[in-house]
Structure formats: structure tokens, C-alpha cells
Design a protein around this motif. Sequence first.
Motif, PDB file in Angstrom:
ATOM      1  N   ALA A  19      79.603 -44.485 -40.001  1.00  0.00           N
ATOM      2  CA  ALA A  19      78.583 -44.249 -39.051  1.00  0.00           C
ATOM      3  C   ALA A  19      78.039 -45.570 -38.763  1.00  0.00           C
ATOM      4  N   ALA A  20      77.464 -45.935 -37.582  1.00  0.00           N
ATOM      5  CA  ALA A  20      76.998 -47.092 -37.324  1.00  0.00           C
ATOM      6  C   ALA A  20      75.648 -47.349 -38.375  1.00  0.00           C
ATOM      7  N   THR A  21      74.780 -46.264 -38.789  1.00  0.00           N
ATOM      8  CA  THR A  21      73.699 -46.372 -39.450  1.00  0.00           C
ATOM      9  C   THR A  21      74.101 -46.815 -40.876  1.00  0.00           C
ATOM     10  N   VAL A  22      75.228 -46.736 -41.491  1.00  0.00           N
ATOM     11  CA  VAL A  22      75.697 -46.948 -42.565  1.00  0.00           C
ATOM     12  C   VAL A  22      75.400 -48.567 -42.852  1.00  0.00           C
ATOM     13  N   CYS A  23      75.183 -49.217 -41.784  1.00  0.00           N
ATOM     14  CA  CYS A  23      74.727 -50.894 -42.039  1.00  0.00           C
ATOM     15  C   CYS A  23      73.598 -50.756 -42.791  1.00  0.00           C
ATOM     16  N   GLY A  24      72.703 -49.790 -42.962  1.00  0.00           N
ATOM     17  CA  GLY A  24      71.481 -49.824 -43.945  1.00  0.00           C
ATOM     18  C   GLY A  24      71.942 -50.101 -45.423  1.00  0.00           C
ATOM     19  N   VAL A  25      73.101 -49.294 -45.683  1.00  0.00           N
ATOM     20  CA  VAL A  25      73.588 -49.438 -46.977  1.00  0.00           C
ATOM     21  C   VAL A  25      74.120 -50.754 -47.113  1.00  0.00           C
ATOM     22  N   VAL A  26      75.006 -51.018 -46.189  1.00  0.00           N
ATOM     23  CA  VAL A  26      75.465 -52.261 -46.239  1.00  0.00           C
ATOM     24  C   VAL A  26      74.628 -53.547 -46.485  1.00  0.00           C
ATOM     25  N   GLN A  35      79.813 -33.091 -22.662  1.00  0.00           N
ATOM     26  CA  GLN A  35      79.785 -33.120 -24.378  1.00  0.00           C
ATOM     27  C   GLN A  35      78.399 -33.499 -24.898  1.00  0.00           C
ATOM     28  N   ILE A  36      77.664 -34.441 -24.228  1.00  0.00           N
ATOM     29  CA  ILE A  36      76.379 -34.814 -24.392  1.00  0.00           C
ATOM     30  C   ILE A  36      75.320 -33.550 -24.602  1.00  0.00           C
ATOM     31  N   GLU A  37      75.368 -32.765 -23.415  1.00  0.00           N
ATOM     32  CA  GLU A  37      74.520 -31.538 -23.104  1.00  0.00           C
ATOM     33  C   GLU A  37      74.958 -30.677 -24.234  1.00  0.00           C
ATOM     34  N   VAL A  38      76.093 -30.302 -24.727  1.00  0.00           N
ATOM     35  CA  VAL A  38      76.512 -29.392 -25.401  1.00  0.00           C
ATOM     36  C   VAL A  38      76.508 -29.749 -27.208  1.00  0.00           C
ATOM     37  N   GLU A  39      77.285 -30.854 -27.508  1.00  0.00           N
ATOM     38  CA  GLU A  39      77.262 -31.476 -28.591  1.00  0.00           C
ATOM     39  C   GLU A  39      76.554 -32.539 -28.981  1.00  0.00           C
ATOM     40  N   ARG A  40      75.677 -33.034 -28.246  1.00  0.00           N
ATOM     41  CA  ARG A  40      74.875 -34.085 -28.360  1.00  0.00           C
ATOM     42  C   ARG A  40      75.612 -35.373 -28.901  1.00  0.00           C
ATOM     43  N   GLN A  41      76.847 -35.786 -28.538  1.00  0.00           N
ATOM     44  CA  GLN A  41      77.648 -36.770 -28.855  1.00  0.00           C
ATOM     45  C   GLN A  41      76.880 -38.086 -28.434  1.00  0.00           C
ATOM     46  N   ASP A  42      76.860 -39.038 -29.632  1.00  0.00           N
ATOM     47  CA  ASP A  42      76.101 -40.374 -29.528  1.00  0.00           C
ATOM     48  C   ASP A  42      76.811 -41.315 -28.505  1.00  0.00           C
ATOM     49  N   HIS A  43      75.911 -42.035 -28.104  1.00  0.00           N
ATOM     50  CA  HIS A  43      76.283 -42.950 -26.937  1.00  0.00           C
ATOM     51  C   HIS A  43      77.191 -43.843 -27.107  1.00  0.00           C
ATOM     52  N   GLY A  60      70.063 -41.864 -40.031  1.00  0.00           N
ATOM     53  CA  GLY A  60      71.304 -41.810 -39.165  1.00  0.00           C
ATOM     54  C   GLY A  60      71.948 -40.539 -39.164  1.00  0.00           C
ATOM     55  N   TYR A  61      71.666 -39.652 -40.183  1.00  0.00           N
ATOM     56  CA  TYR A  61      72.356 -38.422 -40.104  1.00  0.00           C
ATOM     57  C   TYR A  61      71.825 -37.475 -38.922  1.00  0.00           C
ATOM     58  N   LEU A  62      70.503 -38.082 -38.443  1.00  0.00           N
ATOM     59  CA  LEU A  62      69.666 -37.150 -37.619  1.00  0.00           C
ATOM     60  C   LEU A  62      70.476 -37.499 -36.215  1.00  0.00           C
ATOM     61  N   GLY A  63      71.014 -38.687 -36.175  1.00  0.00           N
ATOM     62  CA  GLY A  63      71.352 -39.120 -34.682  1.00  0.00           C
ATOM     63  C   GLY A  63      70.721 -40.302 -34.301  1.00  0.00           C
ATOM     64  N   GLU A  64      71.537 -41.158 -33.749  1.00  0.00           N
ATOM     65  CA  GLU A  64      70.983 -42.588 -33.364  1.00  0.00           C
ATOM     66  C   GLU A  64      69.797 -42.460 -32.368  1.00  0.00           C
ATOM     67  N   ASN A  65      69.777 -41.334 -31.645  1.00  0.00           N
ATOM     68  CA  ASN A  65      68.868 -41.155 -30.674  1.00  0.00           C
ATOM     69  C   ASN A  65      67.099 -40.967 -31.366  1.00  0.00           C
ATOM     70  N   ARG A  66      67.197 -40.525 -32.671  1.00  0.00           N
ATOM     71  CA  ARG A  66      66.225 -40.187 -33.544  1.00  0.00           C
ATOM     72  C   ARG A  66      65.955 -41.522 -34.389  1.00  0.00           C
ATOM     73  N   LEU A  67      66.798 -42.077 -34.640  1.00  0.00           N
ATOM     74  CA  LEU A  67      66.767 -43.194 -35.721  1.00  0.00           C
ATOM     75  C   LEU A  67      65.343 -44.177 -35.829  1.00  0.00           C
ATOM     76  N   LEU A  68      65.117 -44.773 -34.621  1.00  0.00           N
ATOM     77  CA  LEU A  68      63.909 -45.600 -34.416  1.00  0.00           C
ATOM     78  C   LEU A  68      62.728 -44.815 -34.717  1.00  0.00           C
ATOM     79  N   ASN A  69      62.293 -43.754 -34.275  1.00  0.00           N
ATOM     80  CA  ASN A  69      61.243 -43.119 -34.764  1.00  0.00           C
ATOM     81  C   ASN A  69      61.063 -42.376 -35.898  1.00  0.00           C
TER      82      ASN A  69
END
Length: 699
Positions: free
Chosen positions: A281-288, A36-44, A665-674
Motif C-alpha cells: 500500500a502507498a501508506t507503507v511509505c511510513g515504514v520505508v 465501486q467507490i460507492e459500494v467498496e470504497r475503492q481508493d482514488h 493506512g489500513y483505515l484508508g487514504e481518505n482517513r489518513l490525514l485526520n
Amino acid sequence: MVAFGKKLRENQIQEWQGYYINYKLLKKMVKRHARQIEVERQDHHHILKDFSRLLDKQIEKIVLFLLEQQGLLARRLFTLGEWHDVLLQQTEGLSISELQEAYREVGRDLLRLLYFVEMNAVGLRKILKKIDKRFGYKFTDYYVKTRANHPYSELRQVFKHVGIGAVVGAVSRNLADLKEHHGDFVSIYDQPAFSDQDPVIDSIKAAVNRLSNSTDFLHYLSKHALIMREELPDPSEDDDVEQRYHSMSLLLNLANTFLYMVNTYIVVPTADDYSLSLGAAATVCGVVIGSMAVAQMFSSVYFSAWSNRSYLRPLLFSSFVLLVGNILYALAYDLNSLSVLLIGRLFCGLGSARAVNRRYISDCVPLKLRMQASAGFVTASALGMACGPALACLFQTHFKVYMITFNEETLPGWVMALAWLIYLLWLWLSFREPPHEPKNKTVFHEPNAVLVNDAVEYGSTQQLLLNSRVNSQEGCEDEVQECDDDEEHSHEKHKPVNSILSAYRLLTPSVKVQLLIYFMLKYAMEILLAESSVVTAHYFIWSTNSVAIFLACLGLTVLPVNIVVGNYISNIFEERQILLASEIMVCIGILLSFHIFIPYSVPQYVCSALVTFVSAEVLEGVNLSLLSRVMSSRLSRGTYNGGLLSTEAGTLARVIADGTITLSGYLGENRLLNVTLVPSLFICISSIAATFFTYNSLY
């Protein structure tokens, strides 16, 4: 891995077959998620939760069966103990051998149980290692630390061997007691080195040692004030201030500062998990987190205006709104409503009375005590920032009272609601409303100390306060002379502005640059702090405790860093040198934070965060000291003062930063930092360039 699966199937005790770890199912889950990670890029994060839930169920199955079997062994030992007591009163020894054999049979059954535990322990270890290898992050570290250190840990029930050890002790003691040893009573407690033991005991000890070797990895894995104004040091005016001064009221004012900062940062470590619990999503913490800053942009204005007429009423209103806001924040969990959660945080932002806190110190504290009170404001802010995340470490529990849930996500709201209720009662009983100045009284104020206290929401230096005080006296003397020469011109010069737009028109290019620097450092710090829980969970599988401790440690650097800057560095280097050096260091810290090298390591993240945070602290104090020198005198008093403008700039930066986190966060947690670091780097480089172009305007 295949060999172990085959070995597990072949060596299972048939009647216990349904209670072993389902190794085949866990292997299929690993393969499925890998695809699923390879095909759908499921978040960790989803994978972490999924595997954690499945492993919890497997371990619970094993533990409950283990407890059941221990209970059966304990019952048999109890029965044999009664038989043993009867035999000790008899002269014949015919039944002693039968009793010994019965104890040996218990020992052999215990060996089977130990082998059952060992097979499950090895299976669990291999599955954890397989997850780490396939997904590239330390799931084992996360899982063991969160489970093995929990007070209700089922994992610990297996690997601490407490119940099994008691059974081993009972079998060993009774067999030694029944063994003839020169007619003396032999106790394993009196003679721990007693070697003449039954072979079954030797086998049990070997099995226990082997089991310990299989589970040693668990033991290894499981360890920085914008005072609104500084009045002319006129003795008659200072006498008026002496009459308004009340020590308990000042303490309550500082307590409000402390509690608000705690309230701001106490939710940071758990905001991502709370968002997930409500289906976001976990990145909604920014709004919170950022919703509080959004409301604070409006509350700063009306509280600044309200403090022209009263101090007690706005503080009471602030406490009540914060009480309601925290209750709503906590209830959002049981209501399963993200809207209620955000409304609660908005209420908390609407209760921000920091404008009142600063105004009270400038208006109601005598000149001789104002510096100490300003230092107290800074200290309260810094301690609040550190204590907020630290308190989150204490909320690792989960229980319900009348259908209301208390856990690590809701307890920050409930605890702060209780704290604001107690503070509200204390405020009502002990605060003394000071008399305000007559409206027709003309008082000239200097611009410099407008920006002294709250030099940083995180801290400021005593040296900067002292410099601001000296500068303010010089500036005020010049203004008084101007009044003697041209009273009408002076009246216009000191007339406070009546709108935010009028205040903005008074800003010179150099002031705008200083505000840009302030915006930049607030943005960079908010990005670092607000996304810390998501980033560390994604890359390092940090628990809430780890994130809270990390943020608390950052907060604890505020006062020491500012003491060093105020007492040493500012006496060696010019402020412009410190300003530029700090900007460059912030830029370096941001650059070091980018995820370029694989894998992203904890030392890289922690070191880059420390460089960014500490440099921003130093930059903030120096920047606001310089800002106080170039600010118009008309911005030294009234509602729309320099302090309010700086606060609004910083709050706006926090709002945009938190919004950036959520959108990224809509771009995925793996891209959030950069993705979130790119705007920080751009704004930082822009502020450095602007500083070079307007360098001479600052002096």
C-alpha cells in the motif's frame, strides 16, 4: 456527453474507425469505478492508475496512427516535390494544374486527418472532465501535467501539431509557388500576410485554429548544533585542539552531515510510489521512511561510543554501510522485494554518524572557530534537507542497463550510492585522524553547550550558540570552584554516566518537559513530511515533482527563519514567551491541517503545513536552548550525553510517527490525514499543559 458519443459514431471516417478514442469503453470505466467507490470504497490512487493506463493506451493508438498518416502524406509531398522540380524546367504549363490539384488533394486528406485529431481531442477532454466531476478531484490537472511535460510525451505529439504544421507548410508553400502572381516568385515565408491563397489552405487554417481551441486547456493546465560539549576556555587545552584541527577533515565531516540529510529526505517524494511498485500500500511509505530512524536509534549509541577512540574509522564505516544500504534500496525494484527495500533503509540508518559529526566539532575545532563550524553543521543539515526532495525532481526518467532499472524510484538509491562511493574515496585520501586525549587526563566540561549544535536536525540559531557559549563559561567557573572546595564531590559530579538508564535518572521534571516538547515537534514534523506524498496525491493529485518542490521549499525556510529568530525575535521577547507562542502556533497549524471542510484545498494544506513547520523550527531552537540550562553536568560528556538523549527522543518520535502513518493506512487514504493528526494534536496539547505546570522550574 451522450450527444458527443453519437456524433463520434456518426462522423467517424470508416476506414479509420479502429483508431479513434474508445469513448464508449471510457464511459463504462467511469461508471464502473463510480459504483465501486460507492459500494467498496475503492481508493482514488487505484482509480488514478487505472484511468492513466487506459488513457495512455488510447493516446498511443491515436498517435501511432497519426504518425503513420503523416508519413504517408510526407511521402506524397516528396513525390510531388520531384514532379514540381521537373515542371519548373519545362516551358509548357499544361501539367501545372494537375500538380496543383494533386497538392489540393493532399490538403483535403490533411483536412480529414485534422478532423480525426479534433474529434479525439474533444473526446479526451470530455472524458477527463467527466472523471473530475464523478470522482471529485482534479484528475485532468494530474494527467495533463505528467504527460504533456514529459520529454517522450505522446500527448504532446497530438496537441502541439508539430508534424501536422510541417505538412500544412509544405502544401501552402507549394500551392503559392505554383500560383501565378505577376510573374514574381511568391513565398509564404517572405510574405506571411499573403492573402491570395487557395481555398483548401483557408480550410486547413480554420481546422488548425479549431483544433487549437479544442486543446488550449492543455496549455493552461500544463507551470531550518547539539555539539557534544564546550570545553573550558583553557589556553593549554585550546592549544591541543589547535594541533588536532585540520580544515579538510572538518570539510569532510560537514559533507557527511550534508549527504546524510540528503539521503534521509531524497526518498520522501517517491516512497509511496515505490511501495506501490512492490505490491504494498502507498501508506507503507511510513515504514520505508521510518526504518531509517529505527536503525538510527541504535547507531547513535555505538557511533557516540566509537567517537571516544576514533573519528576516521566510524566515518569510513558509516560511508560503507550507507553505500550498501542505497544499493539495496535501488535493487529492491528489480528484485521485486519490499524486504530488500526495508533492509536497505535500515542499513542507511545504521550508517548515521551524526554523533561523530558533532563530537568532531567539539573535540577537534579550536574555540575561535567552533561557532562557525557549528553554524556550518546547521547549514549543511538544512541544505541537505532541502536538496534531498529537490533532487527527486531530476529523476523523472525510466531506462534499463543490463536488466537494472533506473527510474524515479530507484535513482535516489543509485545516485546516493555513487555520492557515498565518491565521498568514501575522498575521506580515505584526505581525512587526518586527530590524536585523542590521554585516558587519565581529567577535563571538566560544562553542560550547556551539549545541546547547542544540532539544536535542530533542521537548524539552529547563531544567537543560541552565542548564549550557550556565555552560559557555559559561567557554569564551568562554578564547577572549578567546587573542585577546589571538594575534589571528591566534584569528581562524582563530573563523572560521565555509563548507561542510558543512569542518564534517564538524572533527568529532572523540567528536563523531561523539554524532551517532551522536543518529542512533540519532531513527531508533528515527521507526520507532515512523511505523509506529504500520499496526502497530496490523494487530495490534489500532485506529481512527484510537485511534492519534491513543496518539501524543498519547506526546507529552504529553515535558515531564514532561524536568522530572524536569532537576530531579532530573541532580542525582543523572552525565550519562555517564544517557547509558549511557538507551541501554540504548532497546535494551530495542526488544527488547520484537519480535513473538515469539503473539498480539501491546496491553500489550506500549504498554509497549515507552513505554519506547523516554521513554528516547529522556532520551537526547536528555543527548546534546546532552555534544555541546555537545566541539563545535569554529568550529561555533558561521555557516550550517554545530553546530545544523545535529545537525539534519541527526536528519533523515537520519528519512528512512532512513521509507524502511525502505516497503521493509519489500513483505515484508508481518505482517513489518513485526520487519523495521523489526532496524536499530533494530543501530544501538542499535552506539552503545552506540561509547560504551564512546570513553567517556574525552567528558570
